[in-house]
Scaffold this motif. Sequence first.
Motif, PDB file in Angstrom:
ATOM      1  N   MET A   1       0.831  -1.166   0.000  1.00  0.00           N
ATOM      2  CA  MET A   1       0.000   0.000   0.000  1.00  0.00           C
ATOM      3  C   MET A   1       0.887   1.245   0.000  1.00  0.00           C
ATOM      4  SD  MET A   1      -2.825   0.629   2.732  1.00  0.00           S
ATOM      5  CE  MET A   1      -3.942   1.848   2.609  1.00  0.00           C
ATOM      6  N   THR A   2       0.695   2.110  -0.951  1.00  0.00           N
ATOM      7  CA  THR A   2       1.505   3.315  -1.071  1.00  0.00           C
ATOM      8  C   THR A   2       0.700   4.509  -0.588  1.00  0.00           C
ATOM      9  OG1 THR A   2       0.782   3.655  -3.300  1.00  0.00           O
ATOM     10  CG2 THR A   2       2.866   2.479  -2.998  1.00  0.00           C
ATOM     11  N   GLN A   3       1.418   5.423   0.002  1.00  0.00           N
ATOM     12  CA  GLN A   3       0.763   6.643   0.469  1.00  0.00           C
ATOM     13  C   GLN A   3       0.939   7.720  -0.581  1.00  0.00           C
ATOM     14  OE1 GLN A   3       2.623   7.573   4.159  1.00  0.00           O
ATOM     15  NE2 GLN A   3       1.038   6.547   5.336  1.00  0.00           N
ATOM     16  N   GLN A   4      -0.090   8.486  -0.704  1.00  0.00           N
ATOM     17  CA  GLN A   4       0.000   9.624  -1.617  1.00  0.00           C
ATOM     18  C   GLN A   4      -0.061  10.908  -0.800  1.00  0.00           C
ATOM     19  OE1 GLN A   4      -2.684   9.549  -4.798  1.00  0.00           O
ATOM     20  NE2 GLN A   4      -1.749   7.750  -5.735  1.00  0.00           N
ATOM     21  N   TRP A   5       0.856  11.795  -1.137  1.00  0.00           N
ATOM     22  CA  TRP A   5       0.907  13.071  -0.429  1.00  0.00           C
ATOM     23  C   TRP A   5       0.002  14.067  -1.136  1.00  0.00           C
ATOM     24  CZ3 TRP A   5       3.648  13.690   3.998  1.00  0.00           C
ATOM     25  CH2 TRP A   5       4.519  12.652   4.341  1.00  0.00           C
ATOM     26  N   SER A   6      -0.703  14.842  -0.318  1.00  0.00           N
ATOM     27  CA  SER A   6      -1.595  15.834  -0.919  1.00  0.00           C
ATOM     28  C   SER A   6      -0.919  17.193  -1.067  1.00  0.00           C
ATOM     29  CB  SER A   6      -2.865  15.969  -0.090  1.00  0.00           C
ATOM     30  OG  SER A   6      -2.540  16.430   1.200  1.00  0.00           O
ATOM     31  N   THR A   7       0.270  17.342  -0.567  1.00  0.00           N
ATOM     32  CA  THR A   7       0.974  18.628  -0.683  1.00  0.00           C
ATOM     33  C   THR A   7       1.923  18.570  -1.854  1.00  0.00           C
ATOM     34  OG1 THR A   7       2.695  17.896   0.827  1.00  0.00           O
ATOM     35  CG2 THR A   7       0.838  19.073   1.787  1.00  0.00           C
ATOM     36  N   PRO A   8       2.169  19.693  -2.495  1.00  0.00           N
ATOM     37  CA  PRO A   8       3.106  19.710  -3.613  1.00  0.00           C
ATOM     38  C   PRO A   8       4.538  19.469  -3.127  1.00  0.00           C
ATOM     39  CG  PRO A   8       2.143  21.896  -3.277  1.00  0.00           C
ATOM     40  CD  PRO A   8       1.488  20.965  -2.311  1.00  0.00           C
ATOM     41  N   GLY A   9       5.388  19.110  -4.000  1.00  0.00           N
ATOM     42  CA  GLY A   9       6.768  18.764  -3.669  1.00  0.00           C
ATOM     43  C   GLY A   9       7.590  19.959  -3.217  1.00  0.00           C
ATOM     44  N   TRP A  10       7.278  21.141  -3.609  1.00  0.00           N
ATOM     45  CA  TRP A  10       8.067  22.326  -3.256  1.00  0.00           C
ATOM     46  C   TRP A  10       7.691  22.871  -1.879  1.00  0.00           C
ATOM     47  CZ3 TRP A  10       4.842  26.305  -2.213  1.00  0.00           C
ATOM     48  CH2 TRP A  10       3.596  26.290  -2.818  1.00  0.00           C
ATOM     49  N   ALA A  11       6.588  22.399  -1.276  1.00  0.00           N
ATOM     50  CA  ALA A  11       6.110  22.959  -0.013  1.00  0.00           C
ATOM     51  C   ALA A  11       7.075  22.658   1.133  1.00  0.00           C
ATOM     52  CB  ALA A  11       4.724  22.431   0.315  1.00  0.00           C
ATOM     53  N   LEU A  12       7.617  21.467   1.201  1.00  0.00           N
ATOM     54  CA  LEU A  12       8.515  21.106   2.296  1.00  0.00           C
ATOM     55  C   LEU A  12       9.809  21.923   2.263  1.00  0.00           C
ATOM     56  CD1 LEU A  12       8.990  19.290   4.723  1.00  0.00           C
ATOM     57  CD2 LEU A  12      10.001  17.609   3.174  1.00  0.00           C
ATOM     58  N   PRO A  13      10.487  22.066   1.137  1.00  0.00           N
ATOM     59  CA  PRO A  13      11.703  22.907   1.141  1.00  0.00           C
ATOM     60  C   PRO A  13      11.396  24.374   1.473  1.00  0.00           C
ATOM     61  CG  PRO A  13      11.663  21.521  -0.821  1.00  0.00           C
ATOM     62  CD  PRO A  13      10.358  21.339  -0.124  1.00  0.00           C
ATOM     63  N   VAL A  14      10.272  24.892   1.007  1.00  0.00           N
ATOM     64  CA  VAL A  14       9.914  26.284   1.307  1.00  0.00           C
ATOM     65  C   VAL A  14       9.657  26.441   2.800  1.00  0.00           C
ATOM     66  CG1 VAL A  14       8.145  28.051   0.967  1.00  0.00           C
ATOM     67  CG2 VAL A  14       9.066  26.830  -0.990  1.00  0.00           C
ATOM     68  N   ALA A  15       8.934  25.480   3.410  1.00  0.00           N
ATOM     69  CA  ALA A  15       8.661  25.543   4.843  1.00  0.00           C
ATOM     70  C   ALA A  15       9.965  25.479   5.640  1.00  0.00           C
ATOM     71  CB  ALA A  15       7.723  24.411   5.246  1.00  0.00           C
ATOM     72  N   LEU A  16      10.896  24.608   5.233  1.00  0.00           N
ATOM     73  CA  LEU A  16      12.185  24.523   5.917  1.00  0.00           C
ATOM     74  C   LEU A  16      12.966  25.829   5.776  1.00  0.00           C
ATOM     75  CD1 LEU A  16      13.325  20.883   5.074  1.00  0.00           C
ATOM     76  CD2 LEU A  16      12.655  21.797   7.299  1.00  0.00           C
ATOM     77  N   ALA A  17      12.943  26.420   4.582  1.00  0.00           N
ATOM     78  CA  ALA A  17      13.665  27.684   4.356  1.00  0.00           C
ATOM     79  C   ALA A  17      13.065  28.786   5.220  1.00  0.00           C
ATOM     80  CB  ALA A  17      13.617  28.059   2.884  1.00  0.00           C
ATOM     81  N   LEU A  18      11.749  28.848   5.304  1.00  0.00           N
ATOM     82  CA  LEU A  18      11.103  29.856   6.144  1.00  0.00           C
ATOM     83  C   LEU A  18      11.446  29.644   7.612  1.00  0.00           C
ATOM     84  CD1 LEU A  18       7.566  30.231   4.537  1.00  0.00           C
ATOM     85  CD2 LEU A  18       9.424  31.891   4.554  1.00  0.00           C
ATOM     86  N   GLY A  19      11.497  28.385   8.053  1.00  0.00           N
ATOM     87  CA  GLY A  19      11.874  28.085   9.435  1.00  0.00           C
ATOM     88  C   GLY A  19      13.289  28.537   9.727  1.00  0.00           C
ATOM     89  N   VAL A  20      14.214  28.290   8.796  1.00  0.00           N
ATOM     90  CA  VAL A  20      15.607  28.711   8.976  1.00  0.00           C
ATOM     91  C   VAL A  20      15.690  30.233   9.025  1.00  0.00           C
ATOM     92  CG1 VAL A  20      17.871  28.750   7.854  1.00  0.00           C
ATOM     93  CG2 VAL A  20      16.598  26.608   8.011  1.00  0.00           C
ATOM     94  N   LEU A  21      14.981  30.918   8.143  1.00  0.00           N
ATOM     95  CA  LEU A  21      14.978  32.386   8.151  1.00  0.00           C
ATOM     96  C   LEU A  21      14.413  32.930   9.459  1.00  0.00           C
ATOM     97  CD1 LEU A  21      13.895  33.287   4.501  1.00  0.00           C
ATOM     98  CD2 LEU A  21      16.102  33.688   5.585  1.00  0.00           C
ATOM     99  N   LEU A  22      13.340  32.321   9.953  1.00  0.00           N
ATOM    100  CA  LEU A  22      12.748  32.751  11.210  1.00  0.00           C
ATOM    101  C   LEU A  22      13.720  32.541  12.365  1.00  0.00           C
ATOM    102  CD1 LEU A  22      10.247  33.818  12.642  1.00  0.00           C
ATOM    103  CD2 LEU A  22       9.477  31.462  12.898  1.00  0.00           C
ATOM    104  N   LEU A  23      14.396  31.405  12.381  1.00  0.00           N
ATOM    105  CA  LEU A  23      15.384  31.131  13.417  1.00  0.00           C
ATOM    106  C   LEU A  23      16.537  32.138  13.346  1.00  0.00           C
ATOM    107  CD1 LEU A  23      16.237  29.265  15.710  1.00  0.00           C
ATOM    108  CD2 LEU A  23      17.427  27.866  14.022  1.00  0.00           C
ATOM    109  N   ALA A  24      16.992  32.459  12.136  1.00  0.00           N
ATOM    110  CA  ALA A  24      18.078  33.444  11.974  1.00  0.00           C
ATOM    111  C   ALA A  24      17.625  34.820  12.452  1.00  0.00           C
ATOM    112  CB  ALA A  24      18.520  33.495  10.517  1.00  0.00           C
TER     113      ALA A  24
END
Length: 186
Positions: A1-24
């Motif tokens: 059984m495979t899982q399908q993600w409902s979020t686009p592929g670019w959302a995770l890197p953008v969220a990580l980048a925003l988190g890093v910017l917020l931390l900085a």
Amino acid sequence: MTQQWSTPGWALPVALALGVLLLAALVATGLALRGVRRSAARAEAEARTATVQLRERLEVLERRVVALDAPARARAAEEEFVITHLGADDAVDETTARADGTSPAARPDAPLFADLVLRESVVQAASLAAGVRRALGPEVRHRVRLEMRREVKRARKQRRTDQREARRAAQARQRAGLDLSREPAA
């Protein structure tokens, strides 16, 4: 059984980048706040040392004034003070009398004069600040804005009236000039 993600592929890197910017940004804010706290602590320490030095100087000056003023206080206790010379014949000394018959006003000592000037300056500055604060208040600004609108409307109305009158006068002069040219010369 495979899982399908409902979020686009670019959302995770953008969220990580925003988190890093917020931390900085948080780290930079913390460092800036630490520097401000240090400078405030230094300024407070300097102010405290200056206050201590001023208190010491004030105590020395007070001791000098008390030492110099002690003989005058002893004489003042022995003398009788008269508040007014009303009815006394020798009310005005001839050596201090002016030509117009008045005596000169008593001059205050230098420290008293400086104190009076300083107090008056402080009162004037405080009243000026209160006046400026009141003049810049929202009620006054609103009232000024309304008055300016009224004045602009009045000026426009007056200009229109003046234009109409000037136009009528020019037309009347033009008609009068035409009427004179139509009449036969006698």
